[in-house]
Design an enzyme around this catalytic site. Structure first.
Site, PDB file in Angstrom:
ATOM      1  N   ASP A 390       0.855  -1.191   0.000  1.00 40.16           N
ATOM      2  CA  ASP A 390       0.000   0.000   0.000  1.00 40.16           C
ATOM      3  C   ASP A 390       0.894   1.245   0.000  1.00 40.16           C
ATOM      4  O   ASP A 390       2.101   1.158   0.240  1.00 40.16           O
ATOM      5  CB  ASP A 390      -0.880  -0.032   1.263  1.00 40.16           C
ATOM      6  CG  ASP A 390      -1.945   1.049   1.265  1.00 40.16           C
ATOM      7  OD1 ASP A 390      -2.290   1.575   0.187  1.00 40.16           O
ATOM      8  OD2 ASP A 390      -2.440   1.380   2.374  1.00 40.16           O
ATOM      9  N   GLU A 393       2.810   4.834  -4.066  1.00 44.40           N
ATOM     10  CA  GLU A 393       2.820   5.771  -5.220  1.00 44.40           C
ATOM     11  C   GLU A 393       4.142   6.521  -5.331  1.00 44.40           C
ATOM     12  O   GLU A 393       4.515   6.823  -6.471  1.00 44.40           O
ATOM     13  CB  GLU A 393       1.648   6.757  -5.090  1.00 44.40           C
ATOM     14  CG  GLU A 393       0.287   6.127  -5.265  1.00 44.40           C
ATOM     15  CD  GLU A 393      -0.119   5.205  -4.113  1.00 44.40           C
ATOM     16  OE1 GLU A 393       0.330   5.456  -2.977  1.00 44.40           O
ATOM     17  OE2 GLU A 393      -0.853   4.239  -4.349  1.00 44.40           O
ATOM     18  N   ASP A 465      -9.050   3.508  -2.929  1.00 47.51           N
ATOM     19  CA  ASP A 465     -10.089   3.967  -1.990  1.00 47.51           C
ATOM     20  C   ASP A 465     -11.327   4.487  -2.692  1.00 47.51           C
ATOM     21  O   ASP A 465     -11.559   5.698  -2.799  1.00 47.51           O
ATOM     22  CB  ASP A 465      -9.503   5.039  -1.076  1.00 47.51           C
ATOM     23  CG  ASP A 465      -8.330   4.493  -0.267  1.00 47.51           C
ATOM     24  OD1 ASP A 465      -8.200   3.255  -0.159  1.00 47.51           O
ATOM     25  OD2 ASP A 465      -7.549   5.304   0.260  1.00 47.51           O
TER      26      ASP A 465
HETATM   27  O1  MIG Z   1      -3.905   6.037   4.649  1.00 45.57           O
HETATM   28  O2  MIG Z   1      -3.880   0.885   5.573  1.00 45.57           O
HETATM   29  O3  MIG Z   1      -5.983   2.148   0.119  1.00 45.57           O
HETATM   30  O4  MIG Z   1      -7.018  -0.049   1.499  1.00 45.57           O
HETATM   31  O5  MIG Z   1      -7.074   0.118   4.292  1.00 45.57           O
HETATM   32  C1  MIG Z   1      -4.701   4.974   4.269  1.00 45.57           C
HETATM   33  C2  MIG Z   1      -5.026   1.639   5.651  1.00 45.57           C
HETATM   34  C3  MIG Z   1      -3.859   3.736   4.086  1.00 45.57           C
HETATM   35  C4  MIG Z   1      -5.048   3.004   2.124  1.00 45.57           C
HETATM   36  C5  MIG Z   1      -5.507   1.788   1.383  1.00 45.57           C
HETATM   37  C6  MIG Z   1      -6.589   1.102   2.179  1.00 45.57           C
HETATM   38  C7  MIG Z   1      -6.057   0.715   3.539  1.00 45.57           C
HETATM   39  C8  MIG Z   1      -5.571   1.979   4.270  1.00 45.57           C
HETATM   40  N1  MIG Z   1      -4.549   2.651   3.459  1.00 45.57           N
END
Ligand code: MIG
Length: 801
Positions: A390, A393, A465
């Site tokens: 996650d 980017e 999201d």
């Molecule tokens: O700042 O890990 O897209 O699926 O649950 C949010 C927490 C960070 C973004 C991801 C989402 C995940 C969430 N993350």
């Protein structure tokens, strides 16, 4: 002054033929025209002082191909066995034709390759009939004409139908002009813009903030082949562990361990199949990667083992940000090994993410990727086989990373401007390589939010999201199909919506549709409604169970489709543009959420609020899944679409292998393979594929492949001899005939067999509120054929009627 005004490639000064193509010299640039293979021509334009450099997307080398070059007074003509390229000399411009002279694509007559300062652009003439599809994870409609998009990987929390850019950049699109499909892959990782005639009626163009002009022009006979050619360049999805094709339940976040076990038990007790549970950021100690919060998860190894006994895998989240904290092992090791990205003055770049101040590993450095893989050693000790990347980017609390930050870029050194879009790809790669290093004989699963072209080699992608509304549900369907057109067959969306609360009907519809998504995971944000099926009441639970059950019964079909995707890049969720590119109806807003799941199921994603829906059935014959009603295609219909019946149609001629219901992919089904045949005028072939679902033994022929053929005219169904050494799990087949008129016996390998009658319901009716099945003319009769010795023989099976 010339820095501010548009500058074009200018006139041809000289050219030279070489073994891969031609080199052209222009006033201030050099052009390499490389015949990559019959169907791909690469155009590389370097201005003085520029070099092509490393590509993270590319896996292929040019294949020596025969081509001819003809030097005419005003142009050079290069011919491959599939494409004719004309290069004008006076002002260098490229036009691509079919062998019989039909124009496919041409440069704008004045601009072609142009520069504005460091920004490099290719202007293509916008043709009156031209359509544009693909470009991967992008919002809006499926025909991208009139739209412009930017590629700059962005943490787009709560994005909506118009938001751009999102998390993944795949600068590849498919155009259709003069009935000819072509692909353009612009392999430039800088921030790029794709404009398909937005704000002008003259050209479609693609441009990059910096770097060289480097694009691959692909022309082939079908869109499927163009996708395959793109995958030849950027790689295919490897075979996935079978468990990653099952249903997956996620939540931000499940903890402590007792809660996780409780969720697992609920699924099992309620007989809702599931394969995967997720641990989001709260499993870690203060959000530090490679740690566990000991009070929430005192014994992760034991918990994981218990879940595995129940047939459930665990996937954990991993963010790239490493907390700056002297006592944190990973931080210390990172500093010692000099793995973090830096400012040009050699100080580490620091930014805030979950753990607080963090440094960021430079995954564009091969040594750092190895370091990351080594760090993963710990997580394998507890038994993990799945990882979720996650924030790659990379995202730092919604802000931009300074452009001057430096990256290794395989030793070539690059600023953030060039490395940004490949960061997620390289993190996923390091994670994937970690799984290969430690799991060795087992296939692992990696999920990523960010990526660049080629991401399919390492990870499945989910669309980030999203928001819990009907429109956003349908947006996800289109995005996953678009990703399929762009070489990423393993994709999905947060079912139920990440942001906001789905109501009962939206949740039911979303789960029904997602049962036909390649990647099938329910997820929702902290402080929103959780997404377990039973939390929406009994009606939702029954409906959702029905559709998940159907997915599990379809596993032989789905697994075969995944195998095909790994071989040819044919997506699992197939945009109708693949099979019906010239049918204008499929691009219409009201029908653009219809797609094929595998070769046979037409899934019409309709809103949860729609009790009636207009549906377009493309060319062919179609059967309504639940009752076998027959429809001729190329027509639109108004259908009743109650919440328990997602409109799904089966294509005439289809061959659909199914199995008995299991609660996870770890559980063995019975030894009968159910094969559903749907009558149709055209012959069909289904490539059945089976292997152990977990190892790499299939690379040593440990698979069972059987071609299944339906021949309408000869009234026969044939299963060809097995290819491969794997012993099929199935011992018998049961054939179900849909839409056939069979009055007497059926011959199996020339022996007469009796036909039985049996109902086969794809979805078990929900008796207490659904009058649908009370109707006596419902389920069309399905004939049942006695068992046939099936697998593990090298004989073919021939059924005739
Ligand atoms: O700042 O890990 O897209 O699926 O649950 C949010 C927490 C960070 C973004 C991801 C989402 C995940 C969430 N993350």
């Amino acid at each position: 002054m010339s820095r501010n005004l548009n500058e074009t490639l200018g006139k041809l000064l000289s050219f030279e033929e070489n073994k891969h193509g031609i080199q052209l010299k222009a006033d201030n640039a050099t052009v390499e025209v490389i015949v990559y293979n019959d169907a791909i021509i690469n155009i590389q334009v370097c201005k003085d002082g520029q070099e092509a450099g490393h590509s993270y997307a590319l896996v292929a080398e040019a294949i020596p191909t025969s081509f001819s070059v003809e030097n005419k007074r005003d142009k050079i003509i290069l011919k491959t066995p599939k494409i004719v390229l004309e290069i004008l000399k006076k002002q260098i411009r490229f036009s691509f034709f079919t062998l019989d002279g039909t124009l496919i694509n041409e440069d704008d007559k004045s601009f072609g390759c142009s520069w504005l300062g460091t920004e490099a652009t290719v202007y293509k003439k916008l043709q009156a009939d031209e359509k544009f599809i693909g470009l991967g994870e992008k919002t809006r409609g499926i025909n991208r004409r009139g739209q412009a998009y930017v590629n700059w990987n962005t943490d787009s929390f709560a994005y909506r139908g118009e938001t751009d850019p999102l998390y993944v950049s795949t600068p590849f699109y498919i155009g259709i002009h003069n009935d000819q499909p072509y692909g353009i892959f612009f392999d430039n990782p800088h921030k790029t813009t794709f404009n398909f005639g937005a704000g002008n009626d003259r050209f479609a163009y693609f441009s990059a903030e910096d770097g060289i002009i480097n694009y691959y022009f692909i022309y082939d006979t079908s869109i499927a082949k163009i996708i395959q050619n793109y995958a030849q360049l950027t790689g295919f999805m490897p075979m996935q562990p079978k468990w990653s094709l099952g249903f997956q339940q996620c939540r931000y976040s499940y903890y402590p361990d007792t809660e996780v076990m409780n969720i697992a038990q609920n699924f099992r007790e309620r007989k809702i199949p599931i394969d995967v549970l997720y641990l989001d950021i709260h499993y870690m100690d203060a959000y530090k990667v490679f740690t566990w919060n000991k009070s929430r998860f005192p014994n992760p190894q034991k918990m994981l083992a218990n879940l595995k006994k129940m047939g459930i895998q665990t996937v954990v989240i991993m963010d790239p940000g490493i907390k700056v904290e002297e006592s944190y092992k990973t931080y210390k090791s990172g500093m010692k090994n000099d793995v973090f990205v830096k400012y040009p003055d050699d100080s580490c770049f620091t930014a805030g993410v979950w753990p607080g101040d963090c440094h960021f590993p430079d995954y564009t450095n091969p040594k750092v990727r190895k370091w990351w893989s080594d760090q993963m050693k710990e997580v394998f000790k507890v038994g993990l086989e799945g990882f979720w990347n996650d924030m790659n980017e990379p995202a730092v609390w919604g802000k931009e990373i300074p452009a001057l930050i430096e990256f290794d870029y395989e030793g070539e050194k690059a600023s953030h401007k060039k490395a940004h879009n490949v960061y997620g790809l390289q993190m996923a790669r390091a994670t994937f390589e970690g799984t290969q290093q430690h799991l060795k004989k087992k296939r692992a699963f990696v999920l990523t939010r960010s990526g660049y072209s080629g991401i399919q080699r390492y990870a499945a992608v989910w669309t980030g999201d999203n928001v819990a509304t009907d429109d956003d549900m349908l947006l996800g369907v289109r995005m996953v199909c678009s990703m399929g057109l762009t070489g990423m067959p393993f994709a999905g969306y947060d079912v139920g919506g990440f942001v906001g609360d789905a109501d009962k009907n939206l949740y039911i519809r979303w789960m029904s549709i997602a049962s036909f998504a390649p990647f099938f995971r329910s997820h929702s944000m902290i402080n929103t409604r959780s997404g377990e099926p039973w939390t929406f009441g009994e009606e939702a639970e029954e409906n959702v169970r029905n559709y998940i059950n159907l997915r599990y019964r379809l596993m032989p079909y789905i697994y075969s489709a995944f195998y095909e995707a790994s071989q040819t890049a044919m997506p699992i969720a197939r945009s109708l543009t693949i099979d019906y590119p010239l049918d204008g109806n499929i691009y219409r807003g009201e029908f653009e959420n219809e797609y094929l799941f595998g070769p046979s199921f037409l899934v019409c994603a309709v809103k949860s609020t729609a009790m009636f829906s207009k549906i377009y059935l493309p060319k062919g014959e179609w059967y309504y899944l639940y009752k076998d009603n027959f429809y001729e295609g190329e027509q639109e219909f108004l259908f009743e679409t109650p919440i328990d019946k997602l409109p799904i149609f089966v294509k005439g001629g289809s061959i659909i292998p199914m199995q008995s219901l299991t609660q996870s992919t770890a559980e063995k089904p019975t030894n009968t393979l159910d094969i559903h045949l749907y009558w149709g005028q055209n012959d069909h072939v289904f490539e059945y594929y089976e292997d152990d679902g977990t190892s790499f033994e299939f690379k040593k022929e440990q698979y069972c492949k059987r071609a299944m053929l339906f021949n309408s005219e000869e009234k026969s169904f044939t299963i060809e001899p097995k290819i491969g050494k794997y012993k099929s799990h199935f011992k018998k087949i049961k054939l179900y005939f849909h839409g056939f008129t069979l009055d007497k016996n059926v011959k199996v390998n020339s022996r007469n067999k009796k036909i039985k009658q049996e109902n086969f319901e794809f979805i078990v009716p929900i008796s207490h509120f659904d009058p649908w099945y009370q109707d006596p003319d419902t389920s069309k009769l399905i004939e049942d054929l006695p068992f046939v010795e099936f697998a593990n023989t090298n004989e073919s099976v021939q059924v005739e009627w």
